[in-house]
Scaffold this motif. Structure first.
Motif, short mmCIF file in Angstrom:
data_model
loop_
_atom_site.label_atom_id
_atom_site.label_comp_id
_atom_site.label_asym_id
_atom_site.label_seq_id
_atom_site.Cartn_x
_atom_site.Cartn_y
_atom_site.Cartn_z
N MET A 146 14.32 -0.57 -47.48
CA MET A 146 13.45 0.02 -46.47
C MET A 146 14.33 0.45 -45.29
SD MET A 146 10.27 -1.75 -44.40
CE MET A 146 8.92 -1.45 -45.50
N GLU A 147 14.12 1.64 -44.81
CA GLU A 147 14.90 2.16 -43.69
C GLU A 147 14.41 1.56 -42.38
OE1 GLU A 147 15.61 6.35 -43.49
OE2 GLU A 147 15.18 6.56 -45.63
N LEU A 148 15.26 1.65 -41.36
CA LEU A 148 14.94 1.10 -40.05
C LEU A 148 13.66 1.70 -39.49
CD1 LEU A 148 15.67 -0.68 -37.62
CD2 LEU A 148 17.05 1.21 -36.75
N LYS A 149 13.52 3.02 -39.64
CA LYS A 149 12.33 3.69 -39.09
C LYS A 149 11.05 3.11 -39.70
CE LYS A 149 12.33 7.51 -42.36
NZ LYS A 149 12.24 8.92 -42.56
N ASP A 150 11.07 2.86 -41.00
CA ASP A 150 9.89 2.31 -41.68
C ASP A 150 9.64 0.87 -41.24
OD1 ASP A 150 9.58 4.73 -43.11
OD2 ASP A 150 11.03 4.05 -44.62
N LYS A 151 10.72 0.11 -41.09
CA LYS A 151 10.57 -1.28 -40.63
C LYS A 151 9.95 -1.32 -39.24
CE LYS A 151 14.53 -3.26 -43.03
NZ LYS A 151 15.82 -3.92 -42.84
N LEU A 152 10.44 -0.45 -38.36
CA LEU A 152 9.93 -0.45 -36.98
C LEU A 152 8.44 -0.12 -36.95
CD1 LEU A 152 12.88 1.31 -35.10
CD2 LEU A 152 12.31 -1.13 -35.15
N ALA A 153 8.04 0.87 -37.72
CA ALA A 153 6.63 1.24 -37.76
C ALA A 153 5.79 0.12 -38.37
CB ALA A 153 6.44 2.54 -38.54
N SER A 154 6.29 -0.47 -39.46
CA SER A 154 5.56 -1.53 -40.14
C SER A 154 5.41 -2.76 -39.25
CB SER A 154 6.30 -1.90 -41.43
OG SER A 154 5.70 -3.01 -42.05
N LEU A 155 6.50 -3.15 -38.60
CA LEU A 155 6.44 -4.33 -37.74
C LEU A 155 5.53 -4.11 -36.54
CD1 LEU A 155 10.20 -5.39 -37.88
CD2 LEU A 155 8.26 -6.69 -38.79
N ARG A 156 5.59 -2.90 -35.96
CA ARG A 156 4.73 -2.60 -34.80
C ARG A 156 3.25 -2.67 -35.19
NH1 ARG A 156 1.98 1.68 -33.60
NH2 ARG A 156 3.12 3.06 -34.98
N LYS A 157 2.93 -2.08 -36.34
CA LYS A 157 1.54 -2.08 -36.79
C LYS A 157 1.07 -3.48 -37.15
CE LYS A 157 1.71 2.68 -38.38
NZ LYS A 157 1.84 3.58 -39.54
N SER A 158 1.95 -4.26 -37.80
CA SER A 158 1.54 -5.62 -38.18
C SER A 158 1.37 -6.50 -36.94
CB SER A 158 2.56 -6.23 -39.14
OG SER A 158 3.80 -6.41 -38.50
N LYS A 159 2.06 -6.17 -35.87
CA LYS A 159 1.91 -6.92 -34.60
C LYS A 159 0.67 -6.46 -33.85
CE LYS A 159 3.93 -9.82 -31.66
NZ LYS A 159 4.11 -11.22 -31.90
N GLY A 160 0.10 -5.32 -34.29
CA GLY A 160 -1.12 -4.82 -33.66
C GLY A 160 -0.86 -4.08 -32.36
N LEU A 161 0.32 -3.49 -32.25
CA LEU A 161 0.68 -2.78 -31.03
C LEU A 161 0.61 -1.27 -31.25
CD1 LEU A 161 3.89 -4.76 -29.99
CD2 LEU A 161 1.65 -4.90 -28.91
N SER A 162 0.23 -0.54 -30.23
CA SER A 162 0.32 0.91 -30.27
C SER A 162 1.72 1.30 -29.82
CB SER A 162 -0.73 1.53 -29.34
OG SER A 162 -0.41 1.24 -27.99
N GLN A 163 2.06 2.57 -30.02
CA GLN A 163 3.37 3.03 -29.57
C GLN A 163 3.50 2.91 -28.05
OE1 GLN A 163 3.99 6.99 -31.14
NE2 GLN A 163 4.82 6.20 -33.07
N ILE A 164 2.42 3.16 -27.35
CA ILE A 164 2.44 3.07 -25.88
C ILE A 164 2.67 1.63 -25.44
CG2 ILE A 164 1.03 3.34 -23.80
CD1 ILE A 164 -0.28 5.76 -25.18
N GLU A 165 1.97 0.69 -26.08
CA GLU A 165 2.14 -0.73 -25.72
C GLU A 165 3.57 -1.20 -26.00
OE1 GLU A 165 -2.36 -2.44 -26.51
OE2 GLU A 165 -1.00 -2.18 -28.22
N LEU A 166 4.12 -0.77 -27.12
CA LEU A 166 5.50 -1.14 -27.44
C LEU A 166 6.46 -0.52 -26.43
CD1 LEU A 166 7.60 -2.48 -29.25
CD2 LEU A 166 7.57 -0.42 -30.67
N ALA A 167 6.23 0.74 -26.09
CA ALA A 167 7.09 1.42 -25.12
C ALA A 167 7.05 0.70 -23.77
CB ALA A 167 6.66 2.87 -24.96
N ASP A 168 5.87 0.29 -23.35
CA ASP A 168 5.75 -0.45 -22.09
C ASP A 168 6.48 -1.78 -22.16
OD1 ASP A 168 4.27 1.55 -20.92
OD2 ASP A 168 2.32 0.60 -21.32
N ALA A 169 6.37 -2.46 -23.28
CA ALA A 169 7.03 -3.76 -23.43
C ALA A 169 8.55 -3.63 -23.38
CB ALA A 169 6.60 -4.42 -24.74
N LEU A 170 9.08 -2.52 -23.89
CA LEU A 170 10.53 -2.31 -23.92
C LEU A 170 11.03 -1.48 -22.74
CD1 LEU A 170 10.97 -1.52 -27.72
CD2 LEU A 170 11.41 -3.68 -26.55
#
Length: 161
Positions: free
Chosen positions: A1-25
């Motif tokens: 699995m590529e990094l891009k897929d892992k990042l999307a999968s982990l974000r979704k499984s954590k229940g975060l939107s891209q905006i929420e993740l962006a704010d957290a980082l």
């Protein structure tokens, strides 16, 4: 699995939107989107932050293998239990509420102490005991009428009704 897929999968499984993740980082939503599309890769600092956020070791995050199912399941379970992070947000809000209360109490105590110290200083400054003149030495302090000059006598008698 590529990094891009892992990042999307982990974000979704954590229940975060891209905006929420962006704010957290502290990055833009577009940066998160570019990571998940594969147009760019996160910096090492962001990879470390992502690993901590998802509770995934950094080597597991960047390796080309699959993210273990146990990690994804654990993240999904956390997401369900916390209902999108509401539990953490409630704890965070409660902590800050208590912290504000403690700060207000501290400021109140400091103000009370300042008022008390001010009162004590004013008391000692204004309530000095004046030494009394002993009776046997009183004649030294009595002014005889002949010692008063005419101008002073006029000023004294003007005040008398």
């Amino acid at each position: 699995m590529e990094l891009k897929d892992k990042l999307a999968s982990l974000r979704k499984s954590k229940g975060l939107s891209q905006i929420e993740l962006a704010d957290a980082l502290n990055v833009s939503r577009q940066a998160v989107s570019r990571w998940e599309v594969g147009d760019s890769n996160p910096s090492i600092e962001n990879l470390i932050a992502l690993g901590k956020l998802y509770d995934v070791p950094l080597d597991e995050l960047v390796s080309m293998g699959e993210v273990p199912e146990s990690t994804v399941q654990a993240l999904e379970k956390d997401g369900k239990e916390e209902k999108g992070g509401e539990k953490q947000q409630d704890i965070y809000k409660e902590y800050h509420h208590i912290r504000k209360s403690i700060d207000r109490i501290g400021v109140g105590i400091i103000l009370i102490l300042m008022v008390l110290v001010s009162c004590i200083v004013i008391y000692f400054v204004t309530n000095r005991e004046f030494s009394a003149i002993p009776i046997e030495n009183l004649d030294r302090y009595v002014i005889a009428p002949e010692d008063i000059e005419e101008a002073e006598l006029d000023a004294i008698t003007d005040d008398i009704p």
